[in-house]
Design an enzyme around this catalytic site. Structure first.
Site, mmCIF file in Angstrom:
data_model
loop_
_atom_site.group_PDB
_atom_site.id
_atom_site.type_symbol
_atom_site.label_atom_id
_atom_site.label_comp_id
_atom_site.label_asym_id
_atom_site.label_seq_id
_atom_site.Cartn_x
_atom_site.Cartn_y
_atom_site.Cartn_z
ATOM 1 C CB ALA A 191 -0.890 -0.028 1.230
ATOM 2 N N GLY A 220 0.536 -4.911 0.988
ATOM 3 C CA GLY A 220 -0.689 -4.996 0.191
ATOM 4 C C GLY A 220 -0.509 -5.749 -1.125
HETATM 5 N N1 CAA Z 1 4.507 3.108 -1.005
HETATM 6 C C1 CAA Z 1 4.886 4.249 -1.636
HETATM 7 N N2 CAA Z 1 5.967 4.332 -2.432
HETATM 8 C C2 CAA Z 1 6.695 3.213 -2.607
HETATM 9 C C3 CAA Z 1 6.369 1.987 -1.985
HETATM 10 C C4 CAA Z 1 5.222 1.957 -1.148
HETATM 11 N N3 CAA Z 1 4.786 0.826 -0.537
HETATM 12 N N4 CAA Z 1 7.293 1.068 -2.328
HETATM 13 C C5 CAA Z 1 8.157 1.683 -3.159
HETATM 14 N N5 CAA Z 1 7.810 2.978 -3.325
HETATM 15 C C6 CAA Z 1 8.471 3.992 -4.145
HETATM 16 C C7 CAA Z 1 9.719 4.533 -3.477
HETATM 17 O O1 CAA Z 1 9.393 5.557 -2.535
HETATM 18 C C8 CAA Z 1 10.510 5.059 -4.656
HETATM 19 O O2 CAA Z 1 9.938 6.282 -5.059
HETATM 20 P P1 CAA Z 1 10.932 7.531 -5.437
HETATM 21 O O3 CAA Z 1 11.724 7.031 -6.615
HETATM 22 O O4 CAA Z 1 9.992 8.619 -5.750
HETATM 23 O O5 CAA Z 1 11.775 7.736 -4.236
HETATM 24 C C9 CAA Z 1 10.185 4.046 -5.759
HETATM 25 O O6 CAA Z 1 8.984 3.386 -5.330
HETATM 26 C C10 CAA Z 1 11.260 2.989 -5.934
HETATM 27 O O7 CAA Z 1 11.488 2.393 -4.671
HETATM 28 P P2 CAA Z 1 12.962 2.275 -4.006
HETATM 29 O O8 CAA Z 1 13.817 3.393 -4.449
HETATM 30 O O9 CAA Z 1 12.760 2.098 -2.545
HETATM 31 O O10 CAA Z 1 13.465 0.939 -4.704
HETATM 32 P P3 CAA Z 1 14.464 -0.132 -4.112
HETATM 33 O O11 CAA Z 1 14.769 -1.075 -5.207
HETATM 34 O O12 CAA Z 1 15.597 0.536 -3.436
HETATM 35 O O13 CAA Z 1 13.649 -0.922 -2.963
HETATM 36 C C11 CAA Z 1 11.736 -2.051 -2.040
HETATM 37 C C12 CAA Z 1 12.536 -1.693 -3.316
HETATM 38 C C13 CAA Z 1 12.557 -2.967 -1.158
HETATM 39 C C14 CAA Z 1 10.471 -2.759 -2.488
HETATM 40 C C15 CAA Z 1 11.401 -0.742 -1.267
HETATM 41 O O14 CAA Z 1 10.824 0.191 -2.172
HETATM 42 C C16 CAA Z 1 10.448 -0.929 -0.141
HETATM 43 O O15 CAA Z 1 10.830 -1.422 0.907
HETATM 44 N N6 CAA Z 1 9.167 -0.532 -0.310
HETATM 45 C C17 CAA Z 1 8.189 -0.572 0.732
HETATM 46 C C18 CAA Z 1 7.718 -1.987 0.991
HETATM 47 C C19 CAA Z 1 6.721 -2.028 2.132
HETATM 48 O O16 CAA Z 1 7.047 -1.736 3.266
HETATM 49 N N7 CAA Z 1 5.468 -2.406 1.827
HETATM 50 C C20 CAA Z 1 4.424 -2.513 2.784
HETATM 51 C C21 CAA Z 1 3.599 -1.284 2.785
HETATM 52 S S1 CAA Z 1 2.449 -1.287 4.112
HETATM 53 C C22 CAA Z 1 1.108 -2.087 3.530
HETATM 54 O O17 CAA Z 1 1.073 -2.610 2.442
HETATM 55 C C23 CAA Z 1 0.004 -2.078 4.533
HETATM 56 C C24 CAA Z 1 -1.114 -2.994 4.325
HETATM 57 O O18 CAA Z 1 -1.140 -4.146 4.653
HETATM 58 C C25 CAA Z 1 -2.303 -2.452 3.810
#
Ligand code: CAA
Length: 260
Positions: free
Chosen positions: A66, A111
């Site tokens: 999400a 999500g």
């Molecule tokens: N929400 C918003 N933006 C996100 C995102 C997320 N869940 N995941 C990635 N992005 C965005 C990043 O902010 C980045 O944007 P910018 O280029 O504008 O900075 C872009 O996507 C690329 O991401 P990274 O630069 O972080 O890419 P990476 O290869 O270094 O890392 C990753 C990849 C490990 C997937 C990392 O992006 C990450 O950890 N993302 C979050 C994962 C996460 O925690 N997901 C759970 C969300 S909570 C949820 O889902 C709640 C629920 O149950 C409802």
């Protein structure tokens, strides 16, 4: 159908492909992604031709969860409403008489993992990473992840994934029964279509009753679940395809199902 901006939808006969199309943010899931998905489900519900729906993501992620930048300022009530809307859409996928296949390319986190788990079948590529990292963000999975993961892989591994917030790779996901298949490099969509075509060959009412019996049965006690299955089994015998399937077997030929 609502104007689609965040997802793409393409019907090819009996198969519909849905692609989440926000590769710059790794397909981070917003309210509007699910409004669009729900509108596609409205359309699919009225469509008797489509039998299998493949969901995938554009770019290097299925969906990295999400949208954290949206969620960070939510209050308790807002978060509950956000989760309520999305879980209703996921639940709807489970009750539709279509088979949903997640072609999980790359990250399926939070999500994204929960969306994949609401599908009937999951195919991963070698680079896929699944995870429910929510506790590392100060929350818990909110799109039914605690419930679906437990039902798919059991209490032991579900607790480990939720409490440690660690990601698991494709091989481990396959080993614990979270995915059905790992596709060779570059072959994920071919594998998804191959699986879709195997399903389409079978009698459509039987396929949808099979999905219903499993999805409803798992929520019931054993005796009620067996009753549920028995009723659907009986209803199969009111279909033309049951007569055709069994006659074709006896006559040693391929059945010609008419989906009735
Ligand atoms: N929400 C918003 N933006 C996100 C995102 C997320 N869940 N995941 C990635 N992005 C965005 C990043 O902010 C980045 O944007 P910018 O280029 O504008 O900075 C872009 O996507 C690329 O991401 P990274 O630069 O972080 O890419 P990476 O290869 O270094 O890392 C990753 C990849 C490990 C997937 C990392 O992006 C990450 O950890 N993302 C979050 C994962 C996460 O925690 N997901 C759970 C969300 S909570 C949820 O889902 C709640 C629920 O149950 C409802």
């Amino acid at each position: 159908m609502t104007d689609l901006k965040e997802i793409l939808c393409e019907k090819q006969g009996k198969i519909c492909l849905i692609k989440i199309n926000k590769p710059k943010v790794l397909n981070a899931l917003t309210h509007s992604v699910f409004v669009e998905l729900n509108s596609v489900l409205d359309d699919l519900e009225a469509d008797d031709e489509v039998r299998v729906v493949i969901i995938t993501g554009e770019g290097r992620a299925f969906a990295a969860g999400a949208d954290i930048s949206f969620m960070k300022d939510l209050d308790a009530q807002g978060a509950k409403e956000f989760a309520k809307h999305i879980t209703c859409v996921l639940r709807r996928m489970e009750s539709l008489d279509k088979v949903f296949i997640a072609a999980v390319n790359g990250y399926a986190l939070g999500g994204g993992c929960e969306l994949a788990m609401a599908c009937d079948l999951r195919i991963a590529d070698k680079h896929t990473q699944f995870g429910l990292p929510e506790t590392s963000l100060g929350i818990i999975p909110g799109f039914s992840g605690t419930q679906r993961l437990t039902r798919l892989v059991g209490l032991t591994r579900a607790k480990e994934m939720v409490l440690t917030a660690e990601r698991i790779n494709a091989e481990e996901s396959y080993r614990i029964g979270l995915v059905n298949k790992i596709a060779d490099e570059g072959m994920i969509m071919d594998e998804a279509y191959k699986m879709a075509k195997k399903i389409i060959k079978n009698a459509s009412i039987a396929v949808s009753y099979g999905k219903e019996a499993i999805n409803r049965g798992i929520q019931l006690d054993m005796d009620s679940a067996i009753d549920y299955e028995k009723n659907l089994f009986g209803l199969c015998f009111a279909t033309a395809d049951q007569k055709e399937g069994m006659t074709a077997f006896v006559e040693k030929r391929t059945p010609n199902f008419i989906n009735r």
